[in-house]
Every structure is written in C-alpha cells, then in structure tokens.
Design an enzyme around this catalytic site. Sequence first.
Site, PDB file in Angstrom:
ATOM      1  N   CYS A 207       0.837  -1.198   0.000  1.00  0.00           N
ATOM      2  CA  CYS A 207       0.000   0.000   0.000  1.00  0.00           C
ATOM      3  C   CYS A 207       0.878   1.257   0.000  1.00  0.00           C
ATOM      4  CB  CYS A 207      -0.977  -0.049   1.167  1.00  0.00           C
ATOM      5  SG  CYS A 207      -2.353   1.125   1.027  1.00  0.00           S
TER       6      CYS A 207
ATOM      7  N   HIS B  80      -3.427  -5.739   1.156  1.00  0.00           N
ATOM      8  CA  HIS B  80      -2.697  -5.960   2.401  1.00  0.00           C
ATOM      9  C   HIS B  80      -2.618  -7.444   2.784  1.00  0.00           C
ATOM     10  CE1 HIS B  80      -2.314  -1.773   3.989  1.00  0.00           C
ATOM     11  NE2 HIS B  80      -3.272  -1.569   3.100  1.00  0.00           N
TER      12      HIS B  80
ATOM     13  N   GLU C 284      -0.657  -8.767   4.870  1.00  0.00           N
ATOM     14  CA  GLU C 284      -0.369  -8.911   6.310  1.00  0.00           C
ATOM     15  C   GLU C 284      -1.630  -8.990   7.152  1.00  0.00           C
ATOM     16  OE1 GLU C 284      -0.672  -4.408   5.954  1.00  0.00           O
ATOM     17  OE2 GLU C 284      -0.356  -6.162   4.689  1.00  0.00           O
TER      18      GLU C 284
END
Length: 223
Positions: A85, A194, A196
Amino acid sequence: MRIGVVTFPGSLDDGDARRAVRVAGAEPVALWHGDADLRGVDAVVLPGGFSYGDYLRCGAIARFAPVMGEVVRAAGQGLPVLGICNGFQILCEAHLLPGALIRNDVRRFVCKDQRLRIESSATAWTAGYSDGQEIVVPLKNGEGGFVASDAVLDELEGEGRVVARYLGDNPNGSYRDIAGIASADGRVVGLMPHPEHAVETLTGPSTDGLPFFTSVLTSLVAA
C-alpha cells in the site's frame, strides 16, 4: 531469518507486518525511518499507512528518509523488499518500481476484502503461490490507482512483472487491473492490497496473504 519492517511517521500497519513476519516463522526487526541502518536484516517490508501524512504525494517525503537511502542501496545488491500500500507508493517514488499511484477513480477511500489473481510466482515474495491462483486479502486505500505509460505497462506485461491483478470490479481504477508489480529481478515487489491482514483465520478473511511472507524465507534459503 530476520525481516525488517520500517516505521515512518504515520505508518499504520507496521505492527501487523511484524506479526505477519513472526507468523511466517521469521524474526521481525523494527527499523526506524530516521536511522540509516538496516541492522543486517535479510529482507525489508515497507508497510501501509500515511507516511508523513501523505503530504505532497503519497510516499513523496518518505522516499527521502535516511533509511530509504539504505533500502535503495541494498535493493540494488539483491535485498528482497516488499512495499504494501503506502510502501508500494514509496517504492515508486524511490524509483525502485516504475509508475505511480494516484487517487482512486471513485474519489473515495475503499476498504473491502478483495479478490486477486496471482499472475507471477517468479518473485521472491510470491514463489509460494501458483500462477493464476486466486486469493482474497483486504484492500484499503484512497490513492491506490496504479498508472504508467503504455510503454511501461507493455514492458511489465511482456516481462512477466505484473504480480497480481484485481478480479471482479476494479476498486481504484488501476490500469489493466494491476494490483502489484515487481522489479526486473523479482526481488522488489509492490502490492496495493494488504497480505499482512490475511495471515490468521482469527483476524483475516483468509490466510491467503501468508505465502507472501513464507515465500521470501524460502527464497532466502535457496539463495
């Protein structure tokens, strides 16, 4: 293996990135934007957020942080780097990746679970996927539209450097539905969604993001 996660003023997802590194089986190492020291890490993650408040352009100030001088130098010597991002925006501003990220064409912040197709497993960060594999990870951005000239886009496509592509509705107007790209050597990857946030079933829509972090460990061992 030790993977550094950089914290800039305004970073939001550095803690999540460190957790993802830990879940993947590596040791997360906190790196500070003001220190020109990578502390001997084996790879680096530039996390999401709003570095320096996203003033000027997203990532435009962060690319001049002391730590980024070391990231650019080390990337040139083969250090794997993942920009997520805002980290993707910083990589483009630092010219480690081509193109730019601009304001979403829908002119609003987008936050959703996003379907992606992995287009290339030939990178340090995606080797754990299969080409064409479909995954779901969260997406959250206001300036996530990837743009580049036709010549650059054709080069990325022709060299197999499009890493991931949006499936379904394009959430931000990215050219050719591109969600992530890689450097020519496949060691530097920028991704707008994302991964994560998708490493554990307790907190994510899936664990589909975990291979981004385990892939680099396999790549480092193989090297």
